[in-house]
Motif scaffolding. Structure first.
Motif, PDB file in Angstrom:
ATOM      1  N   GLU A   1     -15.661  -9.087   2.255  1.00 38.94           N
ATOM      2  CA  GLU A   1     -15.753  -7.827   2.878  1.00 38.94           C
ATOM      3  C   GLU A   1     -17.269  -7.295   3.027  1.00 38.94           C
ATOM      4  O   GLU A   1     -17.977  -7.597   2.369  1.00 38.94           O
ATOM      5  CB  GLU A   1     -14.693  -7.095   1.945  1.00 38.94           C
ATOM      6  CG  GLU A   1     -13.735  -7.235   1.767  1.00 38.94           C
ATOM      7  CD  GLU A   1     -12.498  -6.509   0.521  1.00 38.94           C
ATOM      8  OE1 GLU A   1     -12.876  -5.376   0.583  1.00 38.94           O
ATOM      9  OE2 GLU A   1     -11.855  -7.888   0.115  1.00 38.94           O
TER      10      GLU A   1
ATOM     11  N   LYS B   1       0.838  -1.542  -0.110  1.00 34.56           N
ATOM     12  CA  LYS B   1       0.144  -0.613   0.287  1.00 34.56           C
ATOM     13  C   LYS B   1       0.645   1.755  -0.358  1.00 34.56           C
ATOM     14  O   LYS B   1       1.678   1.328   0.843  1.00 34.56           O
ATOM     15  CB  LYS B   1      -0.967   0.234   0.943  1.00 34.56           C
ATOM     16  CG  LYS B   1      -1.943  -0.818   1.316  1.00 34.56           C
ATOM     17  CD  LYS B   1      -2.956  -0.916   2.781  1.00 34.56           C
ATOM     18  CE  LYS B   1      -3.804  -1.605   2.995  1.00 34.56           C
ATOM     19  NZ  LYS B   1      -4.610  -2.211   3.602  1.00 34.56           N
TER      20      LYS B   1
ATOM     21  N   MET C   1      -4.924 -10.810   3.598  1.00 40.05           N
ATOM     22  CA  MET C   1      -6.220 -11.812   5.094  1.00 40.05           C
ATOM     23  C   MET C   1      -7.191 -11.692   3.970  1.00 40.05           C
ATOM     24  O   MET C   1      -7.692 -12.106   1.984  1.00 40.05           O
ATOM     25  CB  MET C   1      -7.028 -10.965   5.994  1.00 40.05           C
ATOM     26  CG  MET C   1      -5.733  -9.801   6.507  1.00 40.05           C
ATOM     27  SD  MET C   1      -6.300  -8.149   7.536  1.00 40.05           S
ATOM     28  CE  MET C   1      -7.413  -7.804   6.766  1.00 40.05           C
TER      29      MET C   1
ATOM     30  N   GLU D   1       1.321  -5.643   4.181  1.00 44.87           N
ATOM     31  CA  GLU D   1       0.054  -6.197   5.024  1.00 44.87           C
ATOM     32  C   GLU D   1       0.497  -7.685   4.778  1.00 44.87           C
ATOM     33  O   GLU D   1       0.344  -7.848   3.654  1.00 44.87           O
ATOM     34  CB  GLU D   1      -0.963  -5.552   4.786  1.00 44.87           C
ATOM     35  CG  GLU D   1      -1.368  -4.216   5.977  1.00 44.87           C
ATOM     36  CD  GLU D   1      -2.513  -3.952   5.408  1.00 44.87           C
ATOM     37  OE1 GLU D   1      -2.859  -2.661   5.577  1.00 44.87           O
ATOM     38  OE2 GLU D   1      -3.898  -4.723   5.378  1.00 44.87           O
ATOM     39  N   GLU D   2       0.236  -8.224   5.912  1.00 39.99           N
ATOM     40  CA  GLU D   2      -0.310 -10.029   5.785  1.00 39.99           C
ATOM     41  C   GLU D   2      -1.867  -9.660   4.840  1.00 39.99           C
ATOM     42  O   GLU D   2      -2.158  -8.602   4.668  1.00 39.99           O
ATOM     43  CB  GLU D   2      -0.776 -10.057   7.117  1.00 39.99           C
ATOM     44  CG  GLU D   2      -1.441 -11.192   7.266  1.00 39.99           C
ATOM     45  CD  GLU D   2      -1.676 -11.055   8.431  1.00 39.99           C
ATOM     46  OE1 GLU D   2      -2.529 -12.742   8.947  1.00 39.99           O
ATOM     47  OE2 GLU D   2      -1.650 -10.814   9.428  1.00 39.99           O
TER      48      GLU D   2
ATOM     49  N   LYS E   1     -15.709  -3.641  -6.297  1.00 37.34           N
ATOM     50  CA  LYS E   1     -14.834  -2.700  -6.468  1.00 37.34           C
ATOM     51  C   LYS E   1     -13.519  -2.987  -7.947  1.00 37.34           C
ATOM     52  O   LYS E   1     -13.220  -2.200  -8.657  1.00 37.34           O
ATOM     53  CB  LYS E   1     -13.559  -3.090  -5.827  1.00 37.34           C
ATOM     54  CG  LYS E   1     -13.734  -1.635  -4.529  1.00 37.34           C
ATOM     55  CD  LYS E   1     -12.721  -1.718  -3.671  1.00 37.34           C
ATOM     56  CE  LYS E   1     -13.340  -0.804  -2.660  1.00 37.34           C
ATOM     57  NZ  LYS E   1     -12.956  -1.522  -1.071  1.00 37.34           N
TER      58      LYS E   1
ATOM     59  N   GLU F   1      -9.862  -0.474   6.732  1.00 36.54           N
ATOM     60  CA  GLU F   1      -8.932   0.513   6.273  1.00 36.54           C
ATOM     61  C   GLU F   1     -10.043   1.207   6.912  1.00 36.54           C
ATOM     62  O   GLU F   1     -11.512   0.675   6.523  1.00 36.54           O
ATOM     63  CB  GLU F   1      -8.785   1.159   4.904  1.00 36.54           C
ATOM     64  CG  GLU F   1     -10.751   0.717   3.919  1.00 36.54           C
ATOM     65  CD  GLU F   1      -9.995   1.611   3.062  1.00 36.54           C
ATOM     66  OE1 GLU F   1      -9.395   1.925   2.581  1.00 36.54           O
ATOM     67  OE2 GLU F   1     -11.316   0.624   1.970  1.00 36.54           O
TER      68      GLU F   1
HETATM   69  P1  AMP Z   1      -7.765  -0.620   0.900  1.00 40.20           P
HETATM   70  O1  AMP Z   1      -7.815   0.885   0.043  1.00 40.20           O
HETATM   71  O2  AMP Z   1      -6.964  -0.259   1.764  1.00 40.20           O
HETATM   72  O3  AMP Z   1      -9.338  -0.759   1.312  1.00 40.20           O
HETATM   73  O4  AMP Z   1      -8.054  -1.514  -0.087  1.00 40.20           O
HETATM   74  C1  AMP Z   1      -8.488  -1.910  -0.816  1.00 40.20           C
HETATM   75  C2  AMP Z   1      -8.767  -3.515  -1.224  1.00 40.20           C
HETATM   76  O5  AMP Z   1      -7.409  -4.076  -0.905  1.00 40.20           O
HETATM   77  C3  AMP Z   1      -9.714  -4.159   0.093  1.00 40.20           C
HETATM   78  O6  AMP Z   1     -11.249  -3.822  -0.074  1.00 40.20           O
HETATM   79  C4  AMP Z   1      -9.080  -5.079   0.110  1.00 40.20           C
HETATM   80  O7  AMP Z   1     -10.434  -5.749  -1.090  1.00 40.20           O
HETATM   81  C5  AMP Z   1      -7.993  -5.264  -0.701  1.00 40.20           C
HETATM   82  N1  AMP Z   1      -7.206  -5.475   0.661  1.00 40.20           N
HETATM   83  C6  AMP Z   1      -6.523  -4.416   1.439  1.00 40.20           C
HETATM   84  N2  AMP Z   1      -5.637  -4.573   2.356  1.00 40.20           N
HETATM   85  C7  AMP Z   1      -5.819  -5.601   2.776  1.00 40.20           C
HETATM   86  C8  AMP Z   1      -5.012  -7.015   2.803  1.00 40.20           C
HETATM   87  N3  AMP Z   1      -4.201  -7.026   3.905  1.00 40.20           N
HETATM   88  N4  AMP Z   1      -5.409  -8.533   2.943  1.00 40.20           N
HETATM   89  C9  AMP Z   1      -6.321  -8.773   1.624  1.00 40.20           C
HETATM   90  N5  AMP Z   1      -7.021  -7.955   0.938  1.00 40.20           N
HETATM   91  C10 AMP Z   1      -6.576  -6.527   1.494  1.00 40.20           C
END
Ligand code: AMP
Ligand code: GLY
Length: 420
Positions: A196, A148, A192, A189-190, A218, A287
């Motif tokens: 969702e 990220k 997961m 990040e690990e 998405k 997030e």
């Molecule tokens: P975020 O903007 O941090 O929500 O990331 C966008 C998308 O990436 C999320 O809706 C998840 O589908 C995926 N994502 C983010 N972090 C992770 C994680 N640690 N493990 C698995 N999928 C993730």
């Protein structure tokens, strides 16, 4: 009351539409709006990132309440600027907006306040991020890992890499993808696994009132294939979270977050949006967003029965817990119609047909404008959000898709599997 909404997408159309139904609102402005928003509000040419011009406009036009749509204005401190001038505004202050504007701040905040989340590390350069990967803390070379960019990147700053090779590629490309400023730090990040869910709430600094849980779709393609987009559709349905799961989320995420803000010297007032992964070990926070989601908002607000102005007034007074916010029972769905070649290189300027044939749904405009002949034309990647309510999810989806079938424009893309 005079109300100003800041923003120009489908989310802001839904917010304006909701304010336009309030008996308390006499004049409604939107900075800077779009062709659909112009049906319900006076669009004014002030950019959402010009926070000083926005505050000038609010002062000159005796705005009683301003509602901020997107994160850019919040991260720039629009709320601090308005409050310094004695203007009433809904949204978190700049300090609280860091929960979205900086992923490393958000992850450290979660760690400080015991909010369950994926294991992570923050690196100050791509080279250090690659060393972190090679240290083995995120598994071996075949383990998936999430990369990220630290700063705001309009949904482009996250890569879920299938293995270490992909992760290294993502780290190297991050600055090109999102700009150097957003990629100044890199969070690893690990990865997961699980379902969702997005859970949004009104928050007045101490108390909160939940909205119906939602799910976003998405990816551009059906079956969750192809590149990520801003969101191709959403639905609300109570089956997304059980009462027990909701209780865990309140106890482990929401209360620790609101109290954590107070302990760190600021308050979270505005819309808080939790992106949650329901893992085998329980709910974990992906997030924070510090604003309404787009297109989550479209599906949520069509179910709101309480006057949005009254909810905002209670948020400003710190009396949110004293009002009973009512939601239309059942479900809702929003299907996004996007332009050709979205999200890579959306084509614009195509005439939109069939809008006049649609009834029983709300059609929220995202990227639309009008041509000289008065036709609605496409002017962005996501063009429309066709939104319906129903007694259950299948009824909401069937109403939304019946309306979608009546609308067309050259190259129109949409997913047929929203809510599936
Ligand atoms: P975020 O903007 O941090 O929500 O990331 C966008 C998308 O990436 C999320 O809706 C998840 O589908 C995926 N994502 C983010 N972090 C992770 C994680 N640690 N493990 C698995 N999928 C993730
Ligand atoms: N639809 C996801 C977001 O607004 O962040």
């Amino acid at each position: 009351m005079n109300v100003l909404v800041i923003g120009s997408g489908g989310r802001e159309h839904a917010i304006c539409r909701t304010f336009s139904k309030s008996s308390r609102v006499t004049r409604l402005f939107c900075a800077n709006g779009n062709a659909g928003i112009a049906q319900v509000a006076e669009c004014v040419p002030v950019r959402p990132d010009d926070i000083f011009a926005l505050a000038d406009f609010a002062t000159l036009n005796a705005i009683d309440l301003t509602f901020v749509g997107g994160e850019t204005s919040l991260a720039l401190g629009v709320v601090d600027e308005f409050e310094a001038r004695g203007l009433k505004i809904i949204g978190p202050c700049k300090e609280a907006a860091r929960l979205e504007a900086s992923k490393s701040f958000a992850k450290d905040f979660m760690a400080r306040h015991g909010v369950p989340t994926a294991k992570f590390t923050t690196s100050h350069s791509p080279a250090f991020a690659i060393l972190e990967l090679e240290s083995g803390d995120f598994g071996d070379e075949n383990s998936p890992v999430v990369v990220k960019a630290d700063g705001l990147a309009a949904g482009k700053g996250v890569v879920v890499a299938k293995n270490r090779t992909e992760a290294v590629g993502a780290i190297k490309e991050m600055a090109d993808l999102v700009g150097t400023a957003a990629a100044e730090k890199i969070v690893l990040e690990e990865c997961m696994f699980g379902r969702e869910v997005s859970l949004l709430m009104f928050a007045d600094g101490e108390d909160f009132a939940l909205m119906p849980p939602t799910r976003d779709h998405k990816r551009i393609g059906e079956g969750d294939t192809g590149p990520n987009t801003g969101g191709m559709g959403t639905f609300t349905d109570s089956s997304l979270l059980t009462t027990d799961e909701l209780q865990i989320i309140k106890d482990t995420m929401i209360r620790p977050t609101l109290h954590g803000c107070i302990r760190e010297g600021f308050r979270f007032r505005g819309i808080m949006f939790l992106g949650i992964m329901m893992t085998a070990q329980g709910p974990k926070l992906l997030e924070y967003n510090v604003r309404f989601g787009d297109p989550e908002t479209q599906a949520i607000l069509v179910r709101l029965e309480t006057d949005l102005f009254d909810i905002c007034a209670a948020m400003l007074d710190g009396t949110l817990s004293s009002i009973d916010i009512k939601w239309k029972p059942g479900s809702s769905a929003c299907v996004v119609l996007a332009s050709e070649a979205y999200p890579q290189k959306p084509r614009t300027g195509d005439v939109i047909n069939g809008l006049e044939n649609v009834s029983g749904v709300e059609v929220f405009h995202a990227g639309t404008s009008k041509d000289e002949a008065g036709n609605y034309i496409t002017s962005g990647g996501r063009v429309l959000g066709v939104t319906a309510t129903g007694d259950d999810l299948s009824a909401a989806l069937s109403t939304a898709y019946s309306a979608v079938a009546k609308i067309s424009f050259e190259g129109m893309q949409f997913r047929r599997d929203i809510g599936k």
